[in-house]
Design a protein around this motif. Structure first.
Motif, PDB file in Angstrom:
ATOM      1  N   THR A  88       0.844  -1.192   0.000  1.00 59.25           N
ATOM      2  CA  THR A  88       0.000   0.000   0.000  1.00 59.25           C
ATOM      3  C   THR A  88       0.881   1.244   0.000  1.00 59.25           C
ATOM      4  O   THR A  88       1.902   1.286   0.677  1.00 59.25           O
ATOM      5  N   GLN A  89       0.478   2.216  -0.763  1.00 59.92           N
ATOM      6  CA  GLN A  89       1.223   3.458  -0.834  1.00 59.92           C
ATOM      7  C   GLN A  89       0.394   4.535  -0.159  1.00 59.92           C
ATOM      8  O   GLN A  89      -0.581   5.027  -0.706  1.00 59.92           O
ATOM      9  N   ARG A  90       0.771   4.902   1.032  1.00 61.68           N
ATOM     10  CA  ARG A  90       0.004   5.862   1.827  1.00 61.68           C
ATOM     11  C   ARG A  90       0.376   7.291   1.458  1.00 61.68           C
ATOM     12  O   ARG A  90       1.450   7.572   0.912  1.00 61.68           O
ATOM     13  N   ILE A  91      -0.524   8.207   1.774  1.00 63.51           N
ATOM     14  CA  ILE A  91      -0.216   9.628   1.679  1.00 63.51           C
ATOM     15  C   ILE A  91       0.831   9.964   2.735  1.00 63.51           C
ATOM     16  O   ILE A  91       0.738   9.533   3.882  1.00 63.51           O
ATOM     17  N   ARG A  92       1.831  10.711   2.344  1.00 61.61           N
ATOM     18  CA  ARG A  92       2.915  11.062   3.265  1.00 61.61           C
ATOM     19  C   ARG A  92       2.834  12.542   3.617  1.00 61.61           C
ATOM     20  O   ARG A  92       2.791  13.393   2.734  1.00 61.61           O
ATOM     21  N   SER A  93       2.816  12.822   4.912  1.00 60.59           N
ATOM     22  CA  SER A  93       2.719  14.188   5.402  1.00 60.59           C
ATOM     23  C   SER A  93       4.080  14.657   5.903  1.00 60.59           C
ATOM     24  O   SER A  93       4.789  13.929   6.599  1.00 60.59           O
ATOM     25  N   PHE A  94       4.434  15.888   5.549  1.00 57.93           N
ATOM     26  CA  PHE A  94       5.714  16.454   5.949  1.00 57.93           C
ATOM     27  C   PHE A  94       5.536  17.710   6.803  1.00 57.93           C
ATOM     28  O   PHE A  94       6.446  18.543   6.902  1.00 57.93           O
ATOM     29  N   ASP A  95       4.334  17.834   7.407  1.00 55.79           N
ATOM     30  CA  ASP A  95       4.021  18.973   8.286  1.00 55.79           C
ATOM     31  C   ASP A  95       4.367  20.282   7.577  1.00 55.79           C
ATOM     32  O   ASP A  95       3.930  20.523   6.472  1.00 55.79           O
ATOM     33  N   LYS A  96       5.191  21.105   8.207  1.00 55.55           N
ATOM     34  CA  LYS A  96       5.615  22.374   7.595  1.00 55.55           C
ATOM     35  C   LYS A  96       7.138  22.370   7.472  1.00 55.55           C
ATOM     36  O   LYS A  96       7.817  23.290   7.919  1.00 55.55           O
ATOM     37  N   HIS A  97       7.659  21.325   6.848  1.00 55.77           N
ATOM     38  CA  HIS A  97       9.104  21.166   6.789  1.00 55.77           C
ATOM     39  C   HIS A  97       9.747  22.366   6.082  1.00 55.77           C
ATOM     40  O   HIS A  97       9.368  22.714   4.960  1.00 55.77           O
ATOM     41  N   PRO A  98      10.726  23.022   6.735  1.00 56.72           N
ATOM     42  CA  PRO A  98      11.271  24.271   6.187  1.00 56.72           C
ATOM     43  C   PRO A  98      11.937  24.122   4.828  1.00 56.72           C
ATOM     44  O   PRO A  98      11.869  25.047   4.007  1.00 56.72           O
ATOM     45  N   LEU A  99      12.588  22.989   4.549  1.00 50.32           N
ATOM     46  CA  LEU A  99      13.244  22.825   3.249  1.00 50.32           C
ATOM     47  C   LEU A  99      12.227  22.712   2.118  1.00 50.32           C
ATOM     48  O   LEU A  99      12.361  23.357   1.071  1.00 50.32           O
ATOM     49  N   LEU A 100      11.195  21.896   2.328  1.00 46.04           N
ATOM     50  CA  LEU A 100      10.156  21.774   1.310  1.00 46.04           C
ATOM     51  C   LEU A 100       9.373  23.072   1.169  1.00 46.04           C
ATOM     52  O   LEU A 100       9.035  23.492   0.058  1.00 46.04           O
ATOM     53  N   GLU A 101       9.071  23.695   2.287  1.00 52.14           N
ATOM     54  CA  GLU A 101       8.316  24.956   2.246  1.00 52.14           C
ATOM     55  C   GLU A 101       9.094  26.019   1.483  1.00 52.14           C
ATOM     56  O   GLU A 101       8.529  26.748   0.655  1.00 52.14           O
ATOM     57  N   SER A 102      10.396  26.102   1.715  1.00 54.72           N
ATOM     58  CA  SER A 102      11.219  27.077   1.005  1.00 54.72           C
ATOM     59  C   SER A 102      11.250  26.789  -0.490  1.00 54.72           C
ATOM     60  O   SER A 102      11.132  27.707  -1.316  1.00 54.72           O
ATOM     61  N   CYS A 103      11.371  25.504  -0.851  1.00 53.92           N
ATOM     62  CA  CYS A 103      11.397  25.114  -2.266  1.00 53.92           C
ATOM     63  C   CYS A 103      10.104  25.495  -2.970  1.00 53.92           C
ATOM     64  O   CYS A 103      10.119  26.095  -4.050  1.00 53.92           O
ATOM     65  N   LEU A 104       8.969  25.177  -2.362  1.00 56.20           N
ATOM     66  CA  LEU A 104       7.681  25.426  -3.005  1.00 56.20           C
ATOM     67  C   LEU A 104       7.290  26.899  -2.957  1.00 56.20           C
ATOM     68  O   LEU A 104       6.703  27.428  -3.908  1.00 56.20           O
ATOM     69  N   ALA A 105       7.630  27.588  -1.860  1.00 57.29           N
ATOM     70  CA  ALA A 105       7.314  29.016  -1.756  1.00 57.29           C
ATOM     71  C   ALA A 105       8.088  29.826  -2.781  1.00 57.29           C
ATOM     72  O   ALA A 105       7.611  30.879  -3.247  1.00 57.29           O
ATOM     73  N   SER A 106       9.257  29.350  -3.164  1.00 54.97           N
ATOM     74  CA  SER A 106      10.064  30.092  -4.140  1.00 54.97           C
ATOM     75  C   SER A 106       9.420  30.126  -5.519  1.00 54.97           C
ATOM     76  O   SER A 106       9.828  30.901  -6.387  1.00 54.97           O
ATOM     77  N   LEU A 107       8.397  29.284  -5.728  1.00 55.65           N
ATOM     78  CA  LEU A 107       7.695  29.270  -7.012  1.00 55.65           C
ATOM     79  C   LEU A 107       6.653  30.370  -7.132  1.00 55.65           C
ATOM     80  O   LEU A 107       6.255  30.740  -8.245  1.00 55.65           O
ATOM     81  N   ILE A 108       6.187  30.900  -6.006  1.00 60.45           N
ATOM     82  CA  ILE A 108       5.068  31.846  -6.007  1.00 60.45           C
ATOM     83  C   ILE A 108       5.297  33.032  -6.944  1.00 60.45           C
ATOM     84  O   ILE A 108       4.397  33.388  -7.732  1.00 60.45           O
ATOM     85  N   PRO A 109       6.454  33.702  -6.906  1.00 58.57           N
ATOM     86  CA  PRO A 109       6.619  34.869  -7.791  1.00 58.57           C
ATOM     87  C   PRO A 109       6.465  34.549  -9.267  1.00 58.57           C
ATOM     88  O   PRO A 109       6.061  35.405 -10.061  1.00 58.57           O
ATOM     89  N   TYR A 110       6.757  33.318  -9.669  1.00 54.87           N
ATOM     90  CA  TYR A 110       6.706  32.962 -11.085  1.00 54.87           C
ATOM     91  C   TYR A 110       5.282  32.910 -11.628  1.00 54.87           C
ATOM     92  O   TYR A 110       5.073  33.020 -12.839  1.00 54.87           O
ATOM     93  N   PHE A 111       4.282  32.747 -10.756  1.00 53.54           N
ATOM     94  CA  PHE A 111       2.905  32.643 -11.237  1.00 53.54           C
ATOM     95  C   PHE A 111       2.380  33.973 -11.785  1.00 53.54           C
ATOM     96  O   PHE A 111       1.401  33.990 -12.522  1.00 53.54           O
ATOM     97  N   ASP A 112       3.017  35.075 -11.418  1.00 49.95           N
ATOM     98  CA  ASP A 112       2.562  36.390 -11.873  1.00 49.95           C
ATOM     99  C   ASP A 112       3.381  36.923 -13.040  1.00 49.95           C
ATOM    100  O   ASP A 112       3.114  38.016 -13.538  1.00 49.95           O
ATOM    101  N   LEU A 113       4.376  36.165 -13.477  1.00 51.22           N
ATOM    102  CA  LEU A 113       5.189  36.610 -14.602  1.00 51.22           C
ATOM    103  C   LEU A 113       4.436  36.426 -15.914  1.00 51.22           C
ATOM    104  O   LEU A 113       3.705  35.459 -16.100  1.00 51.22           O
ATOM    105  N   GLN A 114       4.617  37.345 -16.813  1.00 52.69           N
ATOM    106  CA  GLN A 114       4.010  37.243 -18.135  1.00 52.69           C
ATOM    107  C   GLN A 114       4.851  36.360 -19.068  1.00 52.69           C
ATOM    108  O   GLN A 114       4.329  35.748 -19.988  1.00 52.69           O
ATOM    109  N   GLU A 115       6.159  36.286 -18.787  1.00 49.64           N
ATOM    110  CA  GLU A 115       7.041  35.500 -19.640  1.00 49.64           C
ATOM    111  C   GLU A 115       6.861  34.009 -19.369  1.00 49.64           C
ATOM    112  O   GLU A 115       6.436  33.605 -18.289  1.00 49.64           O
ATOM    113  N   LYS A 116       7.213  33.216 -20.338  1.00 50.41           N
ATOM    114  CA  LYS A 116       7.164  31.755 -20.190  1.00 50.41           C
ATOM    115  C   LYS A 116       8.205  31.316 -19.167  1.00 50.41           C
ATOM    116  O   LYS A 116       9.345  31.771 -19.192  1.00 50.41           O
TER     117      LYS A 116
END
Length: 273
Positions: free
Chosen positions: A106-134
């Protein structure tokens, strides 16, 4: 009702939902790494339920049946960053690694709480969603590789999931259906997950149950709904979301046709005892 998806690549998206709730029943083709910015999500699987809140980070394995209910919370929309970890991407990552993962039943859902390394990686994507360029593909590839590397650093067992590239094989049909009937999936998906074509699935199903899949699924879902209302004292609005019905009106109609009273009437009768 407003549901918005912003893609910076086909594998990285920002989802935002501002209505009361959004329900979907899915089998993901890719592993999904999710970081919640705001809102709340309930995930229902055959053997476990999960509740995730703002700040939580979790990984949903591919080829797993799930009902997902997204809610706005505290006046804020349901908002999340989602990264697809596709099989092709993972094959490329693991190509130079000498890893032979153990296959987990069985492959369960894995929770990583608010792990700072993952949070930093994913949060760094936020500015790119507002860019007009590809969004440059090389940056997207680096961010996904970074996320995979972080996952392997903080979860020593993650290779069992990420490096397993097998497709579903033929399994015992009855036990799978008894466990997963509450998910409102196309019959093709049930067939795929049990290692069968649609034709073989229907034939095998008829041989086991002596009825069609559609009739059996409806009956099983109604029986589960009746149990949740009568014994678990759940509300009809909760029950229809968790038992595979498309909406409350369809649920109420089918329930009354089967049991002679509406879900609300049964719930009221139960609570008045």
């Amino acid at each position: 009702m407003e549901f918005q998806l912003k893609y910076i690549t086909e594998d990285i998206k920002l989802s935002c939902y501002e209505d009361r709730l959004f329900k979907t029943e899915v089998v993901f083709d890719h592993h999904m790494l999710v970081w919640f910015i705001s809102g709340e999500t309930k995930i229902i699987q055959a053997d476990q339920n999960y509740l995730f809140k703002a700040g939580d980070i979790f990984l949903i394995p591919r080829n797993q049946l799930a009902t997902i209910i997204n809610y706005p919370k505290d006046g804020l929309p349901h908002k999340s960053v989602v990264m697809h970890l596709s099989i092709d991407r993972l094959r490329g990552f693991y190509a130079h690694l000498n890893i032979k993962p153990k296959v987990s039943a069985t492959q369960r859902i894995r929770s990583f709480d608010k792990h700072p390394l993952l949070e930093s990686c994913l949060a760094s994507l936020i500015p790119y969603f507002d860019l007009q360029e590809k969004f440059p593909e090389d940056i997207a590839s680096l961010k996904i590789t970074e996320a995979i590397s972080i996952l392997r650093t903080i979860d020593k067992d993650i290779d069992t999931l990420l490096a397993n590239f097998e497709e579903p094989h033929k399994i015992e049909l009855a036990s799978f259906m008894e466990k997963n009937f509450m998910f409102n999936m196309p019959l093709e998906k049930f067939g795929y997950l049990t290692g069968r074509s649609l034709t073989t699935f229907k034939r095998d199903f008829q041989g086991i149950y002596n009825t069609t899949p559609q009739r059996w699924l409806t009956q099983k879902r109604l029986e589960l709904a009746h149990y949740q209302l009568a014994e678990k004292k759940k509300k009809p609005t909760e029950v229809y979301l968790e038992t595979g019905f498309e909406n409350l009106s369809h649920f109420s109609y089918a329930f009354k046709k089967q049991f002679g009273l509406t879900p609300t009437e049964l719930a009221n009768r139960t609570t008045s005892r």
